[in-house]
Write an enzyme that holds these catalytic residues in place. Structure first.
Site, PDB file in Angstrom:
ATOM      1  N   LYS A  14     -25.406  18.800 -32.452  1.00 25.78           N
ATOM      2  CA  LYS A  14     -26.416  17.850 -31.973  1.00 25.78           C
ATOM      3  C   LYS A  14     -25.813  16.464 -31.738  1.00 25.78           C
ATOM      4  CE  LYS A  14     -29.252  18.266 -35.520  1.00 25.78           C
ATOM      5  NZ  LYS A  14     -28.501  19.179 -36.384  1.00 25.78           N
ATOM      6  N   ARG A  89     -37.760  16.468 -38.392  1.00 25.05           N
ATOM      7  CA  ARG A  89     -37.270  17.612 -39.171  1.00 25.05           C
ATOM      8  C   ARG A  89     -38.405  18.321 -39.892  1.00 25.05           C
ATOM      9  NH1 ARG A  89     -31.636  15.672 -39.787  1.00 25.05           N
ATOM     10  NH2 ARG A  89     -30.349  17.255 -40.757  1.00 25.05           N
ATOM     11  N   ARG A 128     -15.342  19.933 -40.072  1.00 27.30           N
ATOM     12  CA  ARG A 128     -15.729  18.534 -39.910  1.00 27.30           C
ATOM     13  C   ARG A 128     -15.466  17.759 -41.205  1.00 27.30           C
ATOM     14  NH1 ARG A 128     -21.915  17.506 -38.400  1.00 27.30           N
ATOM     15  NH2 ARG A 128     -22.285  17.813 -40.609  1.00 27.30           N
ATOM     16  N   ARG A 134     -17.882  13.041 -45.204  1.00 32.01           N
ATOM     17  CA  ARG A 134     -19.298  13.040 -45.574  1.00 32.01           C
ATOM     18  C   ARG A 134     -19.500  13.733 -46.907  1.00 32.01           C
ATOM     19  NH1 ARG A 134     -23.266  14.524 -40.604  1.00 32.01           N
ATOM     20  NH2 ARG A 134     -24.483  15.299 -42.366  1.00 32.01           N
ATOM     21  N   ARG A 145     -28.503  22.871 -47.179  1.00 29.75           N
ATOM     22  CA  ARG A 145     -29.027  22.256 -45.947  1.00 29.75           C
ATOM     23  C   ARG A 145     -29.509  23.317 -44.957  1.00 29.75           C
ATOM     24  NH1 ARG A 145     -23.946  18.906 -44.614  1.00 29.75           N
ATOM     25  NH2 ARG A 145     -24.931  18.387 -42.641  1.00 29.75           N
TER      26      ARG A 145
HETATM   27  P1  AMP Z   1     -27.795  14.857 -40.325  1.00 34.01           P
HETATM   28  O1  AMP Z   1     -26.701  13.872 -40.078  1.00 34.01           O
HETATM   29  O2  AMP Z   1     -28.846  14.829 -39.247  1.00 34.01           O
HETATM   30  O3  AMP Z   1     -27.287  16.248 -40.599  1.00 34.01           O
HETATM   31  O4  AMP Z   1     -28.539  14.391 -41.656  1.00 34.01           O
HETATM   32  C1  AMP Z   1     -27.866  14.329 -42.901  1.00 34.01           C
HETATM   33  C2  AMP Z   1     -28.874  14.272 -44.039  1.00 34.01           C
HETATM   34  O5  AMP Z   1     -29.716  13.114 -43.884  1.00 34.01           O
HETATM   35  C3  AMP Z   1     -29.850  15.437 -44.075  1.00 34.01           C
HETATM   36  O6  AMP Z   1     -29.317  16.560 -44.776  1.00 34.01           O
HETATM   37  C4  AMP Z   1     -31.030  14.817 -44.812  1.00 34.01           C
HETATM   38  O7  AMP Z   1     -30.774  14.699 -46.203  1.00 34.01           O
HETATM   39  C5  AMP Z   1     -31.041  13.404 -44.247  1.00 34.01           C
HETATM   40  N1  AMP Z   1     -31.882  13.310 -43.027  1.00 34.01           N
HETATM   41  C6  AMP Z   1     -31.458  13.049 -41.758  1.00 34.01           C
HETATM   42  N2  AMP Z   1     -32.486  13.040 -40.900  1.00 34.01           N
HETATM   43  C7  AMP Z   1     -33.598  13.309 -41.629  1.00 34.01           C
HETATM   44  C8  AMP Z   1     -34.972  13.458 -41.307  1.00 34.01           C
HETATM   45  N3  AMP Z   1     -35.426  13.342 -40.050  1.00 34.01           N
HETATM   46  N4  AMP Z   1     -35.838  13.735 -42.333  1.00 34.01           N
HETATM   47  C9  AMP Z   1     -35.406  13.844 -43.598  1.00 34.01           C
HETATM   48  N5  AMP Z   1     -34.116  13.735 -43.965  1.00 34.01           N
HETATM   49  C10 AMP Z   1     -33.221  13.464 -43.003  1.00 34.01           C
END
Ligand code: AMP
Length: 192
Positions: A14, A89, A128, A134, A145
């Site tokens: 994404k 989400r 990654r 991260r 996740r």
């Molecule tokens: P991502 O970089 O989009 O994979 O997000 C990393 C982490 O941030 C996720 O595993 C969640 O803990 C948190 N996170 C990111 N976006 C959201 C969202 N829209 N709602 C809730 N938690 C989020």
């Protein structure tokens, strides 16, 4: 105006595809993951609250995420559209986003779902991890996740399928092939 959602499990590409789309179509990238990681690195109150959830592979509470998104969208008055990456989400987030966008008469136009099989997701995220640093890119958290994605985010597909705005993209292909397929759909949509 063009508002796009990139939807998919962690590791489906994404972030990569968002970067390419915003450059080509001059859209604004809104990644809640990036916003939260920046808050963590700056040790803001938002970051301190979010860290615990992120490190455990859990979703940050809806009200926290929505507050941030609302702030950002209020600041962006002049824009050609958004690419939402990792947001919404949950169904509650999707409904709240619809309300925010209805206020400016600019609904979600397209939802791209990036389909990648689970084995490949793990490989990609572990790869990654070597570069990203991260804290949530480790095997245990990835497992969590992916499970959270299935339980809390997958129902969104139905939400958007019902609106007839979902585009399924085979995310197993090379980055440029995936991007070309997305662009084909965007260009067709824009010319309609
Ligand atoms: P991502 O970089 O989009 O994979 O997000 C990393 C982490 O941030 C996720 O595993 C969640 O803990 C948190 N996170 C990111 N976006 C959201 C969202 N829209 N709602 C809730 N938690 C989020």
């Amino acid at each position: 105006m063009l508002n796009i959602i990139l939807f998919g499990a962690p590791g489906t590409g994404k972030g990569t595809q968002s970067g390419l789309i915003i450059e080509k179509y001059r859209l604004v990238h809104l990644s809640t993951g990036d916003i939260l990681r920046e808050a963590i690195s700056k040790e803001t109150p938002l970051g301190l609250e979010a860290k615990h959830y992120i490190d455990h592979g859990l979703l940050v509470p809806d009200n926290v995420v929505l507050g941030e998104v609302n702030e950002i969208m209020k600041q962006k008055k002049e824009y050609a559209g958004f690419v939402f990456d990792g947001f919404p989400r949950t169904i509650l987030q999707a409904e709240a986003l619809d309300v925010m966008l209805n206020e400016i008469h600019a609904p979600i136009n397209m939802v791209f779902t990036l389909d990648v099989n689970e084995e490949e997701l793990f490989l990609r995220i572990l790869n990654r991890a070597k570069l990203s640093g991260r804290s949530d890119d480790n095997e245990e958290t990835i497992r969590k996740r992916v499970a959270v994605f299935k339980a809390q985010s997958l129902p969104l597909l139905d939400y958007y399928e019902k609106q007839g705005i979902c585009y399924h993209i085979d995310g197993m292909r090379k980055i440029d092939e995936v991007f070309a397929h997305i662009c084909e759909n965007i260009d067709y949509y824009k010319d309609k």
